[in-house]
Design an enzyme around this catalytic site. Structure first.
Site, PDB file in Angstrom:
ATOM      1  N   TYR A 181      15.422   7.055  -4.649  1.00 50.77           N
ATOM      2  CA  TYR A 181      13.951   7.314  -5.449  1.00 50.77           C
ATOM      3  C   TYR A 181      13.261   8.709  -4.738  1.00 50.77           C
ATOM      4  CZ  TYR A 181      11.436   6.223  -1.062  1.00 50.77           C
ATOM      5  OH  TYR A 181      10.830   5.843   0.190  1.00 50.77           O
ATOM      6  N   ARG A 208      16.264  17.087  -3.675  1.00 49.69           N
ATOM      7  CA  ARG A 208      16.836  16.128  -2.576  1.00 49.69           C
ATOM      8  C   ARG A 208      17.128  15.035  -3.622  1.00 49.69           C
ATOM      9  NH1 ARG A 208      12.202  13.895   1.171  1.00 49.69           N
ATOM     10  NH2 ARG A 208      11.330  13.136  -0.699  1.00 49.69           N
ATOM     11  N   LYS A 231      17.546   8.894   0.479  1.00 47.51           N
ATOM     12  CA  LYS A 231      16.086   8.349   0.400  1.00 47.51           C
ATOM     13  C   LYS A 231      16.394   7.309  -0.553  1.00 47.51           C
ATOM     14  CE  LYS A 231      11.424   9.658  -0.919  1.00 47.51           C
ATOM     15  NZ  LYS A 231      10.705   9.324   0.147  1.00 47.51           N
ATOM     16  N   GLU A 236      10.383   9.156  13.079  1.00 50.00           N
ATOM     17  CA  GLU A 236       9.432   9.598  12.204  1.00 50.00           C
ATOM     18  C   GLU A 236       8.755   8.410  12.119  1.00 50.00           C
ATOM     19  OE1 GLU A 236      11.368  10.339   8.643  1.00 50.00           O
ATOM     20  OE2 GLU A 236      12.834   8.872   8.875  1.00 50.00           O
TER      21      GLU A 236
END
Ligand code: PLP
Length: 286
Positions: free
Chosen positions: A33, A52, A150, A182
């Site tokens: 996504y 990306r 992702k 993160e």
């Protein structure tokens, strides 16, 4: 108001957009996504998100079903149809519906499922949280080892958000081998004097599109950038901390595990980087 959403080439009322129970996105979280923000009705950092997406798909041996130009046109049409001034576009591409469940990837002739929808966020720029900053807790990073892709496997990040909620704070920062990777859905930074410190790009973190832009603007504004891991203790003792993501831009982090960072209020560096990011994005939104 009912949204108009995108599903496999069609713009449909949200209640009419249906995906098969055999879709691998549903059965296997076999999909990727992107979340692209919208400012003044325009797309921000679009090229980075399109690039990306291409990389995530390629890492999973999926063929990209949509060119960057077609994707931009589709996003703009969704923005227009849903009259979005500030908000987000969520895009998901899955390995499609092979008609049954199997661990083996289906033949490449099975078409990908492509879904996109808008989310209206009228106060994306004037987010109240940016004025007070995020409080975070640290939790172990129990995600899989390829979080640079992702994917839609977001159960552990969701659990991280719930742990934060139960602790009465805004987010969790993940810790792996004693060092911060993160946030649940954002990249993490600390500030020491004129230096901005953030973990280097490896398979341990998502390569944030906002991260790339913010680090570029920070370097242009004469900040030193140090890409290396840091511990929770180092973050607690830093002058400032902050997070970045398409949905929050630059968000000051004012408390980690109950300890205030710096003054315990949004610091000047995070505040300035947020302003620079929003100004620059306004100039380049397309
Ligand atoms: N890290 C994780 C785990 C994320 O989920 C996200 C965004 O969703 C980010 C970082 C920030 O990425 P971006 O700046 O591209 O939104």
């Amino acid at each position: 108001m009912s949204r108009t959403v995108y599903l496999n080439g069609e713009y449909l009322p949200e209640a009419e957009a249906k995906v098969s129970i055999f879709d691998r996105g549903f059965l296997m979280a076999d999909g990727v996504y992107e979340v692209t923000s919208v400012l003044d009705g325009k797309l921000i950092d679009f090229a980075g998100h399109a690039a990306r997406l291409e990389r995530s798909l390629s890492e999973l041996d999926m063929i990209n079903p949509v060119t960057a130009d077609d994707l931009a046109a589709m996003f703009r049409e969704l923005v227009r149809l849903n009259r979005i001034d500030q908000g987000m576009i969520y895009l998901q591409v899955t390995r499609g519906n092979p008609g049954d469940r199997s661990f083996v990837f289906p033949d490449v002739s099975v078409p990908a499922t492509v879904v996109a929808f808008t989310q209206d966020v009228p106060n994306l720029v004037d987010a109240p949280a940016a004025k007070t900053g995020f409080k975070v807790i640290s939790i172990p990073d129990l995600r899989w080892a390829r979080v640079d892709i992702k994917t839609t496997q977001l159960l552990y990040p969701s659990m991280g958000k719930m742990l934060a909620k139960k602790a009465g704070v805004d987010d969790s920062w993940f810790v792996k081998d004693g060092e911060v990777t993160e946030g649940t859905s954002n990249n993490a930074y600390i500030v020491k004097g004129n230096r901005i410190i953030t973990r280097q790009l490896t398979t341990d973190i998502l390569h944030g599109i906002t991260r790339a832009s913010v680090l570029r603007f920070a370097a242009e504004a004469q900040f030193e950038i140090e890409e290396r891991p840091f511990t929770v203790a180092e973050a607690q003792a830093a002058d400032e901390a902050f997070s970045t993501a398409a949905t929050i831009f630059v968000m000051p982090v004012v408390e980690i595990d109950g300890q205030p960072v710096g003054s315990g209020k949004p610091g000047p560096v995070a505040t300035r980087l947020r302003e620079i990011y929003i100004d620059e994005m306004r100039k380049t939104a397309a």
